[in-house]
Enzyme design. Structure first.
Site, PDB file in Angstrom:
ATOM      1  CG  HIS A  65      -1.971  -1.055   1.198  1.00  0.00           C
ATOM      2  ND1 HIS A  65      -3.253  -0.890   0.743  1.00  0.00           N
ATOM      3  CD2 HIS A  65      -1.891  -2.348   1.588  1.00  0.00           C
ATOM      4  CE1 HIS A  65      -3.922  -2.028   0.863  1.00  0.00           C
ATOM      5  NE2 HIS A  65      -3.117  -2.938   1.374  1.00  0.00           N
ATOM      6  CG  ASN A 138      -8.043  -4.362   0.914  1.00  0.00           C
ATOM      7  OD1 ASN A 138      -7.375  -3.375   1.229  1.00  0.00           O
ATOM      8  ND2 ASN A 138      -7.543  -5.558   0.817  1.00  0.00           N
TER       9      ASN A 138
END
Ligand code: HEM
Length: 492
Positions: A65, A138
Site C-alpha cells: 500500500h 479494502n
C-alpha cells in the site's frame, strides 16, 4: 507568546531564512569558500545542515500500500445502532466524528500508476472521544488467504520478481495454485471492477468479521460495508491505458480536485450482523475472510455516512506519516478469532515502529484527539513535553486511575495447540455463484483475464491443470471455456 510552548510550526515562520535552530541565514545561494573558486569550508554549517536534511528526506515506503492518497472529513451517524454497540462515536444519530481516510493501491511503489489492476486500500481513522478507531479495509469484501502465515509469501509472489523487478504472472499463478481459497478474491480482482475509475467511485469493506458489544455485554458478529453515493465505476483495460498514460496520479488528482471543487466524496456505511450462537449453521465459516455473508440472509443495515470535505495540508505529514492499525478499536467494537485479523493486530504497529519509529503515535495525524495518559514514554524522537515526576503506576502521588470497565466478549476460549486449516474451507461455491451472476460479456472479459494470466510462458502444464481444476470446481462451464481458450483439456 510563551517561548517554551510552541514547537516549530509554519505558524511561526520567520520573514528571513534561518537554520533549523533559528540562526539567520544571510546567503542561501552560495557556499562559503576560500576565495571565489573554492574549496568549500566545512564550517559552512548551513550548507552541511541543508544537505544532511535533504539526504534524509525519505522514510522507508510502506511495504504494501505504498501508493496512496488521503483526505479528511467526518463520519455522521444516521441510524440508531446503540442496541448493538456501546461505541461512543455511534451513540446516536447526528453524532459526528472527525476522520482521515487513506486510499491506496497494494503492490507497487510509492510513485506507481494508479491505473494498475490491484485491490485498493480503504483505510479510515475515526478520531473518537474514546481513542482512535481504524477501519483498515479494502475495496473488495474478501481476501486472498485466510492465515497471516501466508501473507509475506503472498506479497512476495505479487510483487516484482526479485531478479527482474517486473511483476510476472507465472509467479502469481504458481503461488496461488497452492491456495484455492484465493479463487473468490480473483473473481473480484479479475472482474471488471479490478481497476476502479478513481477512489471516489469504489466500495470499501472492513473485510474481516468484527464483534460489536453492547452496553449489556451482548456480542454480535459484524461486517462493515462502505457504498459510494456517486456509484461504483471502473476502467476497462483499454480505458486504463489511456487514463494512466496521460496521468499516473489520476486518482489522487480526482480526489483533490473534487474536494477543492466542493464536490465532496461520500460513502454510506452499512453493517451486516450475525448472532454468534448461529455461527455454525452455515456452509461457510463466518470468520473466514475468503467468504461473504449472503445479503438475503444478512441484510445490509444503514449506520451512517462518511464525507470527505477537506484536502490534506501536507502529503508527508498526512499520508506518508499516517499510520493505520486494525488493532485500534474502541469500546463497543472488538476483534474476532479470524486468524488473518489476529495476525494483522500484531503486524501493523510493528511495521510502523520500523517505518516511522517508536513514537509514531505522537505524530499529529496519528495522535488521538481526545485526552490520553500513560507511562509509555521517551525513546527516539519523542517530542512530547512532560513535567510529571511520577512516571510509574501505581502511585499515591498520581491521581490518574483506571478507566471504567468496558464490556468485551466473554465467551470461554479453549482447544488444543494446532497448526491446521479451518474445517469448512468451501473454496468453490461462492466464486462459482459470483461468476454465474454476471452477464455473458462480463463473464467473457473475466475469462480473457484468467486466460491471459495462465498464458505466461513460464506457467507450467501442471500449474495450468491445477487452475483448470479449481475453476471447473467453481463452475464447470467456466473451466471448460478457459480450457478451450488455452487449447488444453479441462481435467474435471
Ligand atoms: C495478515 C495479513 C496482513 C498483513 C500482515 C498486512 C500487513 C500490512 C502492512 C505491513 C502494511 C503497511 C503498513 C504501513 O507501513 O503503514 C499494510 C497496509 C495496509 N493493509 Fe494490510 N496486511 C494484511 C492483510 C490485509 C487485509 C486483509 C486488508 C484489508 C482488509 C489490508 C489492508 C491494508 C491497508 C488498507 C493498508 C494501507 C493502510 C494505509 O493506507 O496506510 N491488509 N498491511
Amino acid at each position: 507568546m510563551d517561548p517554551y510552548k510552541y514547537r516549530p510550526s509554519s505558524a511561526y515562520n520567520s520573514a528571513h531564512f534561518t537554520t533549523n535552530t533559528g540562526a539567520p541565514v544571510w546567503n542561501n545561494n552560495a557556499s562559503l569558500t576560500v576565495g571565489s573558486r573554492g574549496p568549500i569550508l566545512l564550517e559552512d554549517y548551513h550548507l552541511v545542515e541543508k544537505l544532511a536534511q535533504f539526504d534524509r528526506e525519505r522514510i522507508p515506503e510502506r511495504v504494501v500500500h505504498a501508493r496512496g492518497a488521503s483526505a479528511k472529513g467526518f463520519f455522521e451517524v444516521t441510524h440508531d445502532v446503540s442496541h448493538l454497540t456501546c461505541a461512543d462515536f455511534l451513540r446516536a444519530p447526528g453524532v459526528q466524528t472527525p476522520v482521515i481516510v487513506r486510499f491506496s493501491t497494494v503492490i507497487h511503489e510509492r510513485g506507481s500508476p494508479e491505473t494498475l489492476r490491484d485491490p485498493r486500500g480503504f483505510a479510515v481513522k475515526f478520531y473518537t472521544r474514546e481513542g482512535n478507531f481504524d477501519m483498515v479495509g479494502n475495496n473488495f469484501p474478501v481476501f486472498f488467504v485466510r492465515d497471516g502465515m501466508k501473507f509475506p509469501d503472498m506479497v512476495h509472489a505479487l510483487k516484482p520478481n526479485p531478479r527482474t523487478h517486473i511483476q510476472e504472472n507465472w509467479r502469481i499463478m504458481d503461488f496461488f495454485s497452492h491456495h484455492p481459497e484465493s479463487l473468490h478474491m480473483f473473481t473480484f480482482l479479475l472482474d471488471d471492477i479490478g481497476i476502479p475509475l478513481n477512489y471516489r467511485h469504489m466500495e470499501g469493506f472492513g473485510v474481516h468479521t468484527f464483534t460489536l458489544v453492547n452496553r449489556a455485554g451482548k456480542c454480535s458478529y459484524v461486517k462493515f460495508h462502505w457504498k459510494p453515493t456517486c456509484g461504483v465505476k471502473s476502467l476497462l483495460e483499454e480505458q486504463a491505458v489511456i487514463v494512466g498514460g496521460s496521468n499516473h496520479s489520476h486518482a489522487t488528482q480526482d480526489l483533490q480536485d473534487s474536494i477543492a471543487a466542493g464536490n465532496y466524496p461520500e460513502w454510506k456505511l452499512f453493517i451486516q450482523t450475525m448472532e454468534i450462537k448461529n455461527e455454525n449453521n452455515y456452509d461457510f465459516d463466518p470468520l473466514d475472510v475468503t467468504k461473504t455473508w449472503p445479503e438475503d440472509l444478512f441484510p445490509l443495515q444503514p449506520v451512517g455516512r462518511l464525507v470527505l470535505n477537506k484536502n490534506i495540508d501536507n502529503f508527508f505529514a498526512e499520508n506518508e506519516q499516517l499510520a493505520f492499525c486494525p488493532a485500534l478499536v474502541v469500546p463497543g467494537v472488538y476483534y474476532t478469532d479470524d486468524k488473518l485479523l489476529q495476525t494483522r493486530i500484531f503486524s501493523y504497529a510493528d511495521t510502523q515502529r520500523h517505518r516511522l519509529g517508536p513514537n509514531y503515535l505522537l505524530l499529529p495525524a496519528n495522535a488521538p484527539k481526545c485526552a490520553h495518559h500513560n507511562n509509555h514514554h521517551e525513546g527516539f524522537m519523542n517530542f512530547t513535553h512532560r513535567d510529571e515526576e511520577v512516571n510509574y503506576f501505581p502511585s499515591r502521588f498520581d491521581p490518574c486511575r483506571h478507566a471504567e470497565r468496558v464490556p468485551i466478549p466473554s465467551h470461554p476460549l479453549g482447544g488444543r495447540r494446532e497448526k491446521v486449516m479451518i474445517e469448512k474451507e468451501n473454496n468453490f461455491a461462492q466464486p462459482g455463484a459470483r461468476f454465474r451472476s454476471w452477464p455473458a460479456e462480463r463473464q467473457e472479459r473475466f475469462i480473457a483475464r484468467v486466460v491471459d494470466a495462465l498464458s505466461d510462458p513460464r506457467v507450467t502444464h501442471e500449474i495450468r491443470s491445477i487452475w483448470l481444476s479449481y475453476w471447473s470446481q467453481a463452475d464447470r462451464m467456466l473451466g471448460q471455456k478457459i480450457a478451450t481458450k488455452l487449447n488444453v483439456k479441462a481435467n474435471m
